[in-house]
Design a protein around this motif. Structure first.
Motif, PDB file in Angstrom:
ATOM      1  N   THR A 233      34.030  41.363  45.097  1.00 38.44           N
ATOM      2  CA  THR A 233      34.326  42.295  46.181  1.00 38.44           C
ATOM      3  C   THR A 233      35.201  43.424  45.656  1.00 38.44           C
ATOM      4  OG1 THR A 233      36.281  41.014  46.843  1.00 38.44           O
ATOM      5  CG2 THR A 233      34.213  40.541  47.992  1.00 38.44           C
ATOM      6  N   LEU A 234      35.244  44.526  46.415  1.00 36.52           N
ATOM      7  CA  LEU A 234      36.106  45.664  46.111  1.00 36.52           C
ATOM      8  C   LEU A 234      36.767  46.112  47.396  1.00 36.52           C
ATOM      9  CD1 LEU A 234      35.395  48.680  43.831  1.00 36.52           C
ATOM     10  CD2 LEU A 234      36.173  49.082  46.165  1.00 36.52           C
ATOM     11  N   ILE A 235      38.082  46.350  47.345  1.00 35.79           N
ATOM     12  CA  ILE A 235      38.817  46.794  48.533  1.00 35.79           C
ATOM     13  C   ILE A 235      39.782  47.913  48.153  1.00 35.79           C
ATOM     14  CG2 ILE A 235      38.706  44.515  49.624  1.00 35.79           C
ATOM     15  CD1 ILE A 235      41.722  44.219  48.920  1.00 35.79           C
ATOM     16  N   HIS A 236      40.210  48.674  49.176  1.00 34.14           N
ATOM     17  CA  HIS A 236      41.323  49.599  49.003  1.00 34.14           C
ATOM     18  C   HIS A 236      42.600  48.836  49.316  1.00 34.14           C
ATOM     19  CE1 HIS A 236      43.932  53.086  49.211  1.00 34.14           C
ATOM     20  NE2 HIS A 236      42.937  53.851  48.808  1.00 34.14           N
ATOM     21  N   GLU A 237      43.589  48.951  48.435  1.00 38.28           N
ATOM     22  CA  GLU A 237      44.857  48.254  48.627  1.00 38.28           C
ATOM     23  C   GLU A 237      45.866  49.147  49.354  1.00 38.28           C
ATOM     24  OE1 GLU A 237      46.607  45.728  48.619  1.00 38.28           O
ATOM     25  OE2 GLU A 237      45.404  44.137  47.728  1.00 38.28           O
ATOM     26  N   GLU A 238      47.115  48.684  49.412  1.00 31.61           N
ATOM     27  CA  GLU A 238      48.148  49.333  50.214  1.00 31.61           C
ATOM     28  C   GLU A 238      48.580  50.682  49.645  1.00 31.61           C
ATOM     29  OE1 GLU A 238      50.571  49.832  53.437  1.00 31.61           O
ATOM     30  OE2 GLU A 238      49.191  48.167  53.117  1.00 31.61           O
ATOM     31  N   GLY A 239      48.663  50.802  48.331  1.00 32.03           N
ATOM     32  CA  GLY A 239      49.162  52.026  47.725  1.00 32.03           C
ATOM     33  C   GLY A 239      48.168  53.178  47.808  1.00 32.03           C
ATOM     34  N   PRO A 240      48.630  54.420  47.598  1.00 26.86           N
ATOM     35  CA  PRO A 240      47.723  55.568  47.618  1.00 26.86           C
ATOM     36  C   PRO A 240      46.728  55.501  46.471  1.00 26.86           C
ATOM     37  CG  PRO A 240      49.915  56.219  46.854  1.00 26.86           C
ATOM     38  CD  PRO A 240      50.032  54.818  47.352  1.00 26.86           C
ATOM     39  N   SER A 241      45.444  55.481  46.809  1.00 31.68           N
ATOM     40  CA  SER A 241      44.339  55.353  45.847  1.00 31.68           C
ATOM     41  C   SER A 241      44.503  54.107  44.966  1.00 31.68           C
ATOM     42  CB  SER A 241      44.188  56.612  44.992  1.00 31.68           C
ATOM     43  OG  SER A 241      45.299  56.833  44.154  1.00 31.68           O
ATOM     44  N   GLN A 242      45.009  53.040  45.548  1.00 37.86           N
ATOM     45  CA  GLN A 242      45.100  51.753  44.859  1.00 37.86           C
ATOM     46  C   GLN A 242      43.931  50.875  45.298  1.00 37.86           C
ATOM     47  OE1 GLN A 242      48.217  49.013  46.010  1.00 37.86           O
ATOM     48  NE2 GLN A 242      48.450  48.233  43.921  1.00 37.86           N
ATOM     49  N   LEU A 243      43.160  50.396  44.339  1.00 39.12           N
ATOM     50  CA  LEU A 243      42.001  49.566  44.621  1.00 39.12           C
ATOM     51  C   LEU A 243      42.181  48.182  44.012  1.00 39.12           C
ATOM     52  CD1 LEU A 243      39.099  52.110  43.882  1.00 39.12           C
ATOM     53  CD2 LEU A 243      40.346  51.762  46.018  1.00 39.12           C
ATOM     54  N   GLU A 244      41.365  47.247  44.470  1.00 40.51           N
ATOM     55  CA  GLU A 244      41.358  45.893  43.903  1.00 40.51           C
ATOM     56  C   GLU A 244      39.922  45.432  43.754  1.00 40.51           C
ATOM     57  OE1 GLU A 244      43.928  42.608  45.461  1.00 40.51           O
ATOM     58  OE2 GLU A 244      41.995  41.661  45.886  1.00 40.51           O
ATOM     59  N   ILE A 245      39.617  44.874  42.617  1.00 31.86           N
ATOM     60  CA  ILE A 245      38.303  44.284  42.387  1.00 31.86           C
ATOM     61  C   ILE A 245      38.476  42.808  42.063  1.00 31.86           C
ATOM     62  CG2 ILE A 245      36.408  44.188  40.721  1.00 31.86           C
ATOM     63  CD1 ILE A 245      36.198  47.143  40.823  1.00 31.86           C
ATOM     64  N   ASN A 246      37.691  41.979  42.734  1.00 33.90           N
ATOM     65  CA  ASN A 246      37.729  40.532  42.515  1.00 33.90           C
ATOM     66  C   ASN A 246      36.500  40.119  41.722  1.00 33.90           C
ATOM     67  OD1 ASN A 246      39.938  40.634  44.215  1.00 33.90           O
ATOM     68  ND2 ASN A 246      38.789  40.013  46.022  1.00 33.90           N
ATOM     69  N   LEU A 247      36.711  39.247  40.739  1.00 35.31           N
ATOM     70  CA  LEU A 247      35.623  38.732  39.925  1.00 35.31           C
ATOM     71  C   LEU A 247      35.275  37.320  40.366  1.00 35.31           C
ATOM     72  CD1 LEU A 247      36.762  39.998  36.390  1.00 35.31           C
ATOM     73  CD2 LEU A 247      35.244  41.105  38.036  1.00 35.31           C
ATOM     74  N   ARG A 248      34.035  36.938  40.192  1.00 30.11           N
ATOM     75  CA  ARG A 248      33.589  35.600  40.599  1.00 30.11           C
ATOM     76  C   ARG A 248      34.213  34.534  39.711  1.00 30.11           C
ATOM     77  NH1 ARG A 248      27.337  35.025  41.745  1.00 30.11           N
ATOM     78  NH2 ARG A 248      28.205  33.115  42.633  1.00 30.11           N
ATOM     79  N   HIS A 249      34.489  33.366  40.294  1.00 27.82           N
ATOM     80  CA  HIS A 249      35.167  32.297  39.564  1.00 27.82           C
ATOM     81  C   HIS A 249      34.276  31.742  38.455  1.00 27.82           C
ATOM     82  CE1 HIS A 249      32.829  30.087  42.631  1.00 27.82           C
ATOM     83  NE2 HIS A 249      32.756  29.136  41.721  1.00 27.82           N
ATOM     84  N   GLY A 250      34.945  31.193  37.437  1.00 22.04           N
ATOM     85  CA  GLY A 250      34.190  30.626  36.326  1.00 22.04           C
ATOM     86  C   GLY A 250      35.090  30.190  35.186  1.00 22.04           C
ATOM     87  N   ASP A 251      34.500  30.099  34.001  1.00 21.25           N
ATOM     88  CA  ASP A 251      35.192  29.664  32.790  1.00 21.25           C
ATOM     89  C   ASP A 251      36.301  30.655  32.423  1.00 21.25           C
ATOM     90  OD1 ASP A 251      35.368  28.282  30.071  1.00 21.25           O
ATOM     91  OD2 ASP A 251      34.811  30.333  29.486  1.00 21.25           O
ATOM     92  N   PRO A 252      37.502  30.178  32.075  1.00 20.27           N
ATOM     93  CA  PRO A 252      38.613  31.092  31.786  1.00 20.27           C
ATOM     94  C   PRO A 252      38.335  32.073  30.651  1.00 20.27           C
ATOM     95  CG  PRO A 252      39.445  28.875  32.142  1.00 20.27           C
ATOM     96  CD  PRO A 252      37.948  28.763  32.107  1.00 20.27           C
ATOM     97  N   LEU A 253      37.694  31.624  29.578  1.00 24.73           N
ATOM     98  CA  LEU A 253      37.425  32.540  28.471  1.00 24.73           C
ATOM     99  C   LEU A 253      36.448  33.624  28.898  1.00 24.73           C
ATOM    100  CD1 LEU A 253      37.951  33.203  25.486  1.00 24.73           C
ATOM    101  CD2 LEU A 253      35.955  31.798  24.920  1.00 24.73           C
ATOM    102  N   ALA A 254      35.400  33.235  29.607  1.00 19.10           N
ATOM    103  CA  ALA A 254      34.417  34.212  30.077  1.00 19.10           C
ATOM    104  C   ALA A 254      35.061  35.212  31.035  1.00 19.10           C
ATOM    105  CB  ALA A 254      33.245  33.507  30.759  1.00 19.10           C
ATOM    106  N   LEU A 255      35.961  34.740  31.897  1.00 20.01           N
ATOM    107  CA  LEU A 255      36.618  35.647  32.846  1.00 20.01           C
ATOM    108  C   LEU A 255      37.616  36.554  32.150  1.00 20.01           C
ATOM    109  CD1 LEU A 255      36.115  35.903  35.919  1.00 20.01           C
ATOM    110  CD2 LEU A 255      35.185  33.829  34.933  1.00 20.01           C
TER     111      LEU A 255
END
Length: 483
Positions: A233-255
């Motif tokens: 997912t992608l969202i706009h966060e609280e700060g001015p032009s601050q965004l957040e991207i979430n990655l799908r769960h999985g193996d720690p090295l791959a992530l």
């Protein structure tokens, strides 16, 4: 390193083929990310007409280091190496003085790059067909170099494997988009969106805030898809032009690999639109900083069940001990999550960041949040790391602290339902304090590697000394005429 050149050539010719053959392309060639063998690599590269390969590896800061070479050299027996001093280099490009257990290799010998073909991908922003592959590093004897970030994380994962456990993670990366700024003496400013106006703060979860950067976000998605990076997912966060991207769960090295590549992708996409993407923990004064929250669970390697839950769905003792380990050890490992002087500006009261080691259920003011979920998805979210952290080291440090809690049966404090990020700060308040705490904790050395800790501490002390050479605007404003 590779299969014989003749075999590679035959594989490449086979991949090019005729139009009829191209309709029957194997799935591993069409896949955007990773192959299993050098023969598959040759076919994968030939199918895309890739001319050059970037062989890269993360340094201690998470900066890509490496070499570029023609594809035909990559698929031959060409050896690649980097000097060991690169992993004793500060973020400013300096080489610190030796101190304590921090020492240089007297010969500055070579470390050999070993491509991990599972990370082979295209570089979609390049004008000429280009590929990239993440590499591990080995010494002249072929042994993994223990102080390199990817190896540190691999060793933590191996410690879990010895117990029959498989860690699973899901990072969330916050970042700011800022207007181009070539003079570091001037504060950063939000960029202008499609409306023609600079973006204001207070836009958390605003779709209109995201739409201000539609073309940039389209490029982020296209670049990510071309590299096999799985954005959730992608969202706009609280700060001015601050965004957040979430990655799908999985193996720690791959992530960790994905975060490493994603940071680079975001910077390139932003530059295309005449702005910067920054992962500084605190890029703009008086607004929230940027975090890299890490969701963590642990699976029984044999049964596939979440060891944080009992068969009846209740919390397991291992779950509680994992939290206990986080509470006890993370203040001692904080420099892996807050690696720069700037990082500690984020960890302040009333700034949407943790200031202690409190934990609680669905409580975003705590350091360790337990999201609402069913028993199979029970997990611990570590909200302390900044987005400036090296993803390999942040994941290694977080998992190591939870592991030490489980193997030592540590007991956490009671959970809190109150607001936990106000008042007194009970974490290290600066870089040098955090470095000293890490060096003093023997348990961290046992799982992360004492050579890594000595090396990392030396580099961080060097960075602090470089910072101390800079006179800040605050000093000029308040000391110039008053003292």
């Amino acid at each position: 390193m590779a299969k014989p050149v003749k075999a590679i050539k035959n594989a490449a010719e086979k991949a090019v083929g005729t139009k009829q053959k191209r309709k029957q392309v194997p799935e591993y060639i069409k896949a955007p990310l990773g192959v299993k063998s050098w023969e598959e690599a040759a076919e994968w590269l030939a199918y895309r007409n890739i001319e050059d390969i970037e062989c890269i590896t993360p340094d201690l800061a998470g900066v890509p280091r490496g070499k570029m070479m023609p594809t035909n050299k990559f698929t031959s027996n060409t050896a690649l190496a980097l000097p060991s001093a690169l992993f004793r280099k500060t973020i400013s490009g300096d080489y610190p003085e030796e101190s304590g257990d921090f020492r240089y290799d007297p010969n500055d010998g070579d470390l050999k790059l070993m491509p991990d073909l599972s990370t082979l991908c295209a570089v979609p922003w390049e004008s000429d067909p280009t590929g990239a592959v993440i590499c591990d590093l080995v010494d002249p004897s072929g042994e993994a170099v223990r102080y390199t970030p990817r190896t540190v994380l691999k060793n933590v994962i191996a410690a879990y494997a010895e117990k029959g456990w498989t860690p699973v993670v899901a990072p969330e990366i916050e970042f700011y988009l800022v207007a181009r700024n070539t003079d570091p003496d001037y504060p950063l400013q939000p960029p202008t969106g499609r409306s023609g106006r600079p973006i204001a703060g207070g836009q958390a979860y605003s779709i209109a805030g995201i739409n201000e950067f539609d073309e940039l976000i389209d490029d982020i998605y296209h670049f990510s898809e071309a590299q096999g990076l799985e954005i959730d997912t992608l969202i706009h966060e609280e700060g001015p032009s601050q965004l957040e991207i979430n990655l799908r769960h999985g193996d720690p090295l791959a992530l960790a690999d994905q975060v490493f590549m994603f940071k680079r992708t975001l910077r390139e996409a932003a530059l295309k639109h005449d702005m910067y993407a920054t992962f500084m923990a605190k890029p703009i004064q008086s607004v929230a900083g940027s975090a890299m929250h890490i969701h963590q669970s642990v699976i029984d390697s044999k049964t596939g069940e979440n060891i944080f839950s009992n068969p009846d769905g209740s919390e397991s003792e291992l779950f509680r001990s994992f939290i206990g380990g986080m509470q006890h050890y993370i203040p001692r490992a904080l420099v892996m999550f807050a690696p720069y002087v700037n990082s500690y500006r984020r960890l302040a009261p009333d700034m949407a960041a943790p200031v202690n080691t409190a934990w609680g259920y669905d409580n975003r003011t705590t350091a360790f949040r337990i999201p609402t979920s069913d028993a199979r998805a029970r997990r611990v979210e570590n909200r302390l790391p900044g987005s400036d952290a090296n993803p390999y080291l942040a994941l290694a440090g977080s998992l190591a602290c939870g592991y030490l809690g489980m193997v030592n049966g540590l007991v956490p404090t009671d959970p809190t339902a109150a607001t936990a990020n106000e008042g007194e700060i009970s974490l290290p308040r600066g870089l040098l304090e955090a470095v000293s705490l890490m060096e003093e904790e023997d348990a961290l050395g046992s799982i992360l590697g004492r050579e890594f800790i000595a090396n990392y501490a030396g580099v961080k002390r060097g960075e602090f000394e470089t910072f101390m050479q800079v006179i800040s605007p605050w000093e000029r404003e308040f000391l110039l005429m008053n003292v």
